[in-house]
Design an enzyme around this catalytic site. Sequence first.
Site, mmCIF file in Angstrom:
data_model
loop_
_atom_site.group_PDB
_atom_site.id
_atom_site.type_symbol
_atom_site.label_atom_id
_atom_site.label_comp_id
_atom_site.label_asym_id
_atom_site.label_seq_id
_atom_site.Cartn_x
_atom_site.Cartn_y
_atom_site.Cartn_z
ATOM 1 N N SER A 100 -6.713 -11.191 -6.929
ATOM 2 C CA SER A 100 -7.794 -10.924 -5.700
ATOM 3 C C SER A 100 -7.254 -12.138 -4.781
ATOM 4 O O SER A 100 -6.216 -12.301 -4.220
ATOM 5 C CB SER A 100 -9.049 -10.534 -5.874
ATOM 6 O OG SER A 100 -9.705 -10.291 -5.009
ATOM 7 N N HIS A 151 -5.317 -5.707 -3.957
ATOM 8 C CA HIS A 151 -5.873 -4.675 -3.659
ATOM 9 C C HIS A 151 -6.968 -4.949 -2.234
ATOM 10 O O HIS A 151 -6.863 -5.866 -1.986
ATOM 11 C CB HIS A 151 -7.073 -4.567 -5.118
ATOM 12 C CG HIS A 151 -7.912 -5.325 -4.852
ATOM 13 N ND1 HIS A 151 -9.085 -5.882 -4.143
ATOM 14 C CD2 HIS A 151 -8.070 -6.342 -5.972
ATOM 15 C CE1 HIS A 151 -9.645 -6.634 -4.652
ATOM 16 N NE2 HIS A 151 -9.179 -7.331 -5.792
#
Length: 227
Positions: A106, A129
């Site tokens: 992330s 993501h």
Amino acid sequence: MDDRSVGQDSIRECGSVVTRGRDSIHCLAIVGQIEGHQLLSSQTKTTKYEHILPMLASIEESPEIDGLLVLLNTAGGDVEAGLAIAELIAGMEKPTVSLVLGGGHSIGVPLAVAAKKCLIAPTASMTLHPVRMSGTVLGVPQISAYFRRIQDSIVDFIAANSRVSPETLRELMQRNGQLMGEAGSVVYGPEAVELGLCDSLGSLREALSCLHQMIADKRQTARGSDT
């Protein structure tokens, strides 16, 4: 208080230590969740941005520190805090090397590529993501626009500090079938290098060798400027 005691306190409080061998290197560990403005559970391992930001400024200004080694094993965390740390690392003049161990997930991806050279262990992974938020979120157009703008900032930063294109990043973030219940991709060491997220595979020996060489090159350049 002796130097050994100070070093142990630094490791315990901030996950950092200064090694004084061939060169003087500040080793900084970024682990667990990146903690932002909200305190996380006492049971959660965290990296606190209010500790890291002034530390980076001190490292950059210290004549006793030759370079920075960042060891990354993070699950992500607060986006704004993570980007703030990444921006400071990217803006440092001193040689910087990051090493992804375990995971750089992330917001950990911008933190990894922020260093001048990024290495990743063959078994380590990175998760990309779309931006997400926990808790109650108002379903209004302004929130969607805010999420898109934050995601664009992340994509732009990663692309500017690595060899991967914005188009490839967005495709990886939106890919289906790899993450449970959401879009995104998990890439492991060799694929991260192939994509251009990281510069090369390696572990501690390779990361330190790379940093020592960068420090030596900088000294040579400085000598050339003085003559």
